[in-house]
Scaffold this motif. Structure first.
Motif, short mmCIF file in Angstrom:
data_model
loop_
_atom_site.label_atom_id
_atom_site.label_comp_id
_atom_site.label_asym_id
_atom_site.label_seq_id
_atom_site.Cartn_x
_atom_site.Cartn_y
_atom_site.Cartn_z
N VAL B 107 6.08 6.32 -15.97
CA VAL B 107 6.06 7.22 -14.81
C VAL B 107 5.52 6.57 -13.53
O VAL B 107 5.44 7.22 -12.50
CB VAL B 107 5.29 8.53 -15.10
CG1 VAL B 107 5.92 9.26 -16.27
CG2 VAL B 107 3.83 8.27 -15.35
N TYR B 108 5.15 5.29 -13.61
CA TYR B 108 4.72 4.59 -12.39
C TYR B 108 5.65 3.43 -12.09
O TYR B 108 6.21 2.83 -13.00
CB TYR B 108 3.30 4.04 -12.56
CG TYR B 108 2.26 5.12 -12.66
CD1 TYR B 108 1.86 5.82 -11.52
CD2 TYR B 108 1.68 5.45 -13.89
CE1 TYR B 108 0.91 6.82 -11.61
CE2 TYR B 108 0.73 6.44 -13.98
CZ TYR B 108 0.35 7.13 -12.84
OH TYR B 108 -0.58 8.12 -12.93
N GLU B 116 -2.57 -1.88 -9.71
CA GLU B 116 -3.73 -1.32 -10.39
C GLU B 116 -4.63 -2.44 -10.93
O GLU B 116 -5.85 -2.42 -10.78
CB GLU B 116 -3.24 -0.44 -11.54
CG GLU B 116 -4.29 0.50 -12.07
CD GLU B 116 -3.70 1.47 -13.08
OE1 GLU B 116 -2.76 1.10 -13.79
OE2 GLU B 116 -4.21 2.59 -13.15
N VAL B 117 -3.99 -3.42 -11.56
CA VAL B 117 -4.75 -4.55 -12.10
C VAL B 117 -5.37 -5.36 -10.95
O VAL B 117 -6.55 -5.71 -10.97
CB VAL B 117 -3.84 -5.47 -12.94
CG1 VAL B 117 -4.58 -6.72 -13.37
CG2 VAL B 117 -3.31 -4.72 -14.14
N THR B 148 9.51 -1.94 -6.47
CA THR B 148 9.36 -0.48 -6.40
C THR B 148 10.18 0.24 -7.46
O THR B 148 10.26 1.45 -7.47
CB THR B 148 9.78 0.02 -5.01
OG1 THR B 148 11.04 -0.58 -4.69
CG2 THR B 148 8.77 -0.36 -3.95
N ASP B 149 10.79 -0.51 -8.38
CA ASP B 149 11.55 0.13 -9.46
C ASP B 149 10.63 0.60 -10.59
O ASP B 149 9.52 0.10 -10.74
CB ASP B 149 12.58 -0.86 -10.04
CG ASP B 149 13.81 -0.98 -9.15
OD1 ASP B 149 13.87 -0.26 -8.14
OD2 ASP B 149 14.69 -1.80 -9.47
N TYR B 150 11.16 1.53 -11.36
CA TYR B 150 10.44 2.01 -12.54
C TYR B 150 10.85 1.18 -13.76
O TYR B 150 11.96 0.62 -13.77
CB TYR B 150 10.76 3.49 -12.78
CG TYR B 150 10.12 4.37 -11.74
CD1 TYR B 150 8.84 4.90 -11.96
CD2 TYR B 150 10.76 4.66 -10.55
CE1 TYR B 150 8.24 5.69 -11.01
CE2 TYR B 150 10.17 5.46 -9.58
CZ TYR B 150 8.91 5.97 -9.82
OH TYR B 150 8.30 6.74 -8.88
N PRO B 151 9.99 1.13 -14.78
CA PRO B 151 10.30 0.28 -15.95
C PRO B 151 11.70 0.52 -16.54
O PRO B 151 12.37 -0.43 -16.93
CB PRO B 151 9.21 0.64 -16.95
CG PRO B 151 8.05 1.03 -16.11
CD PRO B 151 8.63 1.70 -14.89
N HIS B 152 12.16 1.78 -16.58
CA HIS B 152 13.45 2.02 -17.24
C HIS B 152 14.62 1.42 -16.46
O HIS B 152 15.72 1.32 -16.98
CB HIS B 152 13.67 3.52 -17.45
CG HIS B 152 14.05 4.26 -16.20
ND1 HIS B 152 13.12 4.86 -15.40
CD2 HIS B 152 15.25 4.46 -15.62
CE1 HIS B 152 13.75 5.41 -14.37
NE2 HIS B 152 15.03 5.18 -14.47
N GLN B 153 14.37 1.04 -15.21
CA GLN B 153 15.45 0.45 -14.42
C GLN B 153 15.63 -1.04 -14.70
O GLN B 153 16.53 -1.66 -14.17
CB GLN B 153 15.18 0.69 -12.92
CG GLN B 153 15.30 2.16 -12.56
CD GLN B 153 14.79 2.45 -11.16
OE1 GLN B 153 13.61 2.34 -10.88
NE2 GLN B 153 15.71 2.82 -10.28
#
Lengths: 334, 338
Positions: B107-108, B116-117, B148-153
């Motif tokens: 979701v991020y 974040e890291v 700026t993509d999400y992991p599923h992309q």
């Protein structure tokens, strides 16, 4: 050809399975995508043609998404074909229904990939193996004998001790042998094995593969072995069909393909297989980065966007498989 | 010889299952030299993932490090307080968990997760984090625009590259990668391994690669640690362990592996049986029930014997390994056992 020889040919044909221009297309994207005009068709199998002779073992090789599993499912009529035809023993599969289908199911079997998923955890091994016999209306009195014979065939030592056990009491290698026994218990002519050892540990894989080879030879089975691993395919199949984005790239004797791959995709695939050997080539692969996108394949040759030898013709024209020596290659270079 | 970066001594990790303890790692010792890739090899349940996790002390709730030392840069990671350990994670030791698919939050965006890291662990501000993220994407060969993509992309291979970028974020000295290429197709697998090797050499990293695949070890590793049933069966350079395997288990593993370069007629020889249940391991050598060379004396705890400098082997018969290797190459040797 006279009618007589034609009839003779279909009666005693060498060919068990004949696939002609087979297509399997899936509609993807739901109602919302359709409303926005965004639903697309994924061509999992797109115009595949090949024959399998009786007693032949053929490897279907390719990366995930290449359509090898879809092709396997079509061969077993587990999916309805979108276009083209598949003949099994002279009969067209799309026309087989009811009684004919039941008969076909006993002749053509699937060996599943993951033995831990393929067997009902609440069934004992006896129940698991009784089910196909029940479906085939084999009398109760004969079942136990057939079950023991099937377990002996897959080389489970002292089969009787396994009958009342549950799947969780067996190791992965033992369980995969049970999966094989279930597929073989009705004495099929044709089996499709979908990555049957990929879930097993390396030290027990060899045992399962050896059983597979042994059983195939003893029963004279015709077999399809689906895998992404050329080294495994080479171990069990004399012939290999290489698929990429729903199409056949190369089809020929496995040894020829391993020694001298012709299609640019097969070349990359063979070069990429790691070997358990300190001396090996670390040259960069002859292939572009990126992954095949089944929703949006390139025009012309589906491999051209990653191909180091692509030229103008590759975008314009779909290469048809052409005979090159002992094999068929679908590439404009040949 | 310079000090190793990491030195594991007699490490023990046990899981509490009901009233019983399962000793998943039962006295493992090995060194990780600076600037090397070490393959930690073994079958499922041999304890390789548990070792890898114990090194960062990110272990399951029912697991405890019950003994031994993990010496890293003069500190014993098995003993230091959690706060100190936490400061080491990401900055000194980064972990790439099995299957990058599950290690990224769906979701991020990827940029958020890298940020974040970089911000929380690295103390960077938004702008610095952005610049570093771009740099990291360049390093692993993904287009900056995809931050700026999400992991599923991303495809599976790209997600694995993102996981590598994440591990590299704060310039750690050691990266532990748990089966980083197992779920990938051969071509992508090869490309990821090449990338990992290139980065490792360029940045002078040390990498521990947990894998079940000895061809991956042969392709990329400098050193090998072979584990069996919670113990280190043997360790040494990749050349030593692959060309002169000295533990019968490693010899058997080599026979069971298909080799595309080998002869077509080659027969694969399985190791009969299955690894022991660690809740109730056999006495003495744990490989004894499957070993074609087992003697009566194998019922007692095997010694660690150096068959060559830096090549310790846990086997009573290690000194005979040269002869055993000749026997082990024959299929009959392993069949007789069955």
């Amino acid at each position: 050809m006279t009618i007589l020889t034609k009839m003779g040919a279909t009666k005693k044909s060498d060919v068990l399975v004949s696939v002609h221009d087979a297509k399997l297309h899936y509609q993807v994207g739901g109602a919302f995508a359709a409303m926005r005009g965004k639903s697309t068709v994924v061509k999992a199998v797109d115009g595949v043609t090949f024959d399998i002779r009786r007693g032949e073992s053929v490897g279907l090789l390719g990366e995930s998404g290449c359509g090898k599993t879809s092709m396997g499912r079509l061969l077993l009529k587990l999916e309805d074909i979108t276009g083209g035809s598949i003949h099994f023993d002279g009969e067209e599969l799309s026309k087989v229904h009811r009684k004919g289908l039941k008969k076909f199911r006993s002749k053509a079997q699937l060996i599943f990939q993951n033995p831990f998923d393929a067997i009902n955890p609440r069934f004992t091994i006896r129940q698991t193996l009784s089910e196909p016999l029940e479906n085939a209306d084999i009398p109760r009195s004969e079942r136990e004998d057939l079950i023991i014979k099937a377990l002996e065939l897959v080389k489970l030592p002292e089969p009787a001790q396994f009958l009342d056990r549950y799947p969780h009491q067996l190791s992965g290698g033992q369980l995969q042998r049970v999966v094989m026994a279930r597929a073989l218990i009705l004495q099929p002519e044709f089996v499709v094995a979908d990555e049957p050892v990929s879930m097993l540990d390396v030290s027990v894989r060899a045992g399962v593969l050896n059983v597979f080879r042994d059983v195939r030879d003893r029963l004279g089975l015709t077999a399809i072995y689906i895998s992404h691993d050329l080294a495994l395919v080479r171990y069990v199949c004399e012939r290999t069909i290489v698929m990429y984005l729903g199409r056949i790239m190369e089809d020929g004797p496995t040894e020829d393909i391993v020694r001298e791959p012709l299609h640019p995709y097969t070349k990359a695939l063979v070069a990429a297989v790691p070997v358990p050997n300190p001396d090996q080539s670390h040259d960069p692969l002859p292939i572009g980065r990126g992954a095949p996108d089944p929703r949006n394949p390139p025009s012309g040759c589906v491999f051209r966007d990653r191909c180091p030898s692509a030229h103008a013709r590759c975008a314009a024209e779909v290469p048809q498989p052409r005979p090159v020596g002992s094999r068929l290659v679908a590439c404009h270079l040949f | 010889m310079t000090e190793p970066l990491l030195s594991v001594r007699d490490l023990r990790v046990s899981y509490q299952v009901g009233r019983n303890f399962v000793h998943a790692v039962d006295g493992a010792s090995f060194d990780i030299p600076r600037g090397s890739i070490t393959g930690l090899v073994g079958e499922s349940g041999c304890g390789k993932t548990t070792v890898a996790r114990a090194l960062t002390r990110v272990i399951a709730d029912n697991a405890t490090i019950s003994g031994g030392q993990i010496l890293f840069d003069g500190k014993d990671l098995a003993k230091i307080p959690e706060k100190e350990m936490n400061a080491l994670r990401w900055r000194d030791i980064a972990f790439i968990p099995q299957s990058a698919m599950n290690s990224l939050d769906p979701v991020y965006t990827v940029e958020y997760q890298l940020g974040e890291v970089l911000r929380r662990r690295g103390g960077m501000d938004r702008k610095q984090a952005r610049a570093r993220s771009e740099e990291l994407f360049d390093m692993v060969g993904i287009d900056r625009g995809r931050l700026t993509d999400y992991p599923h992309q991303f495809s599976g291979g790209m997600r694995q590259r993102v996981a590598i970028a994440l591990a590299l974020a704060l310039d750690p000295k050691l990266i532990i990668a748990d089966e980083p290429v197992t779920a990938l197709d051969v071509i992508v697998q090869r490309q990821i391994l090449d990338q990992l090797k290139e980065l490792q050499t360029r940045l002078g990293l040390s990498v521990i690669l947990v894998t079940h695949d000895i061809s991956v070890v042969a392709y990329i590793c400098d050193r090998t640690v072979v584990m069996y049933a919670g113990k280190v069966a043997e360790s040494g350079t990749m050349q030593q362990t692959l060309t002169a395997p000295s533990h019968p288990y490693s010899m058997g593993l080599r026979n069971a592996f298909p080799d595309l370069q080998g002869a077509a007629s080659g027969i694969l020889t399985p190791i009969e049986g299955a690894p022991p249940n660690l809740a109730n391991p056999p006495a003495g050598c744990r490989f004894r029930p499957r070993c074609p060379f087992a003697l009566d004396l194998c019922g007692s705890e095997p010694p660690v014997i150096d068959v060559a400098p830096g090549h310790p082997v846990l086997c009573h018969r290690a000194s005979e390994s040269e002869n055993l290797r000749i026997e082990a190459a024959k299929t009959e040797t392993w069949m007789a056992r069955a």
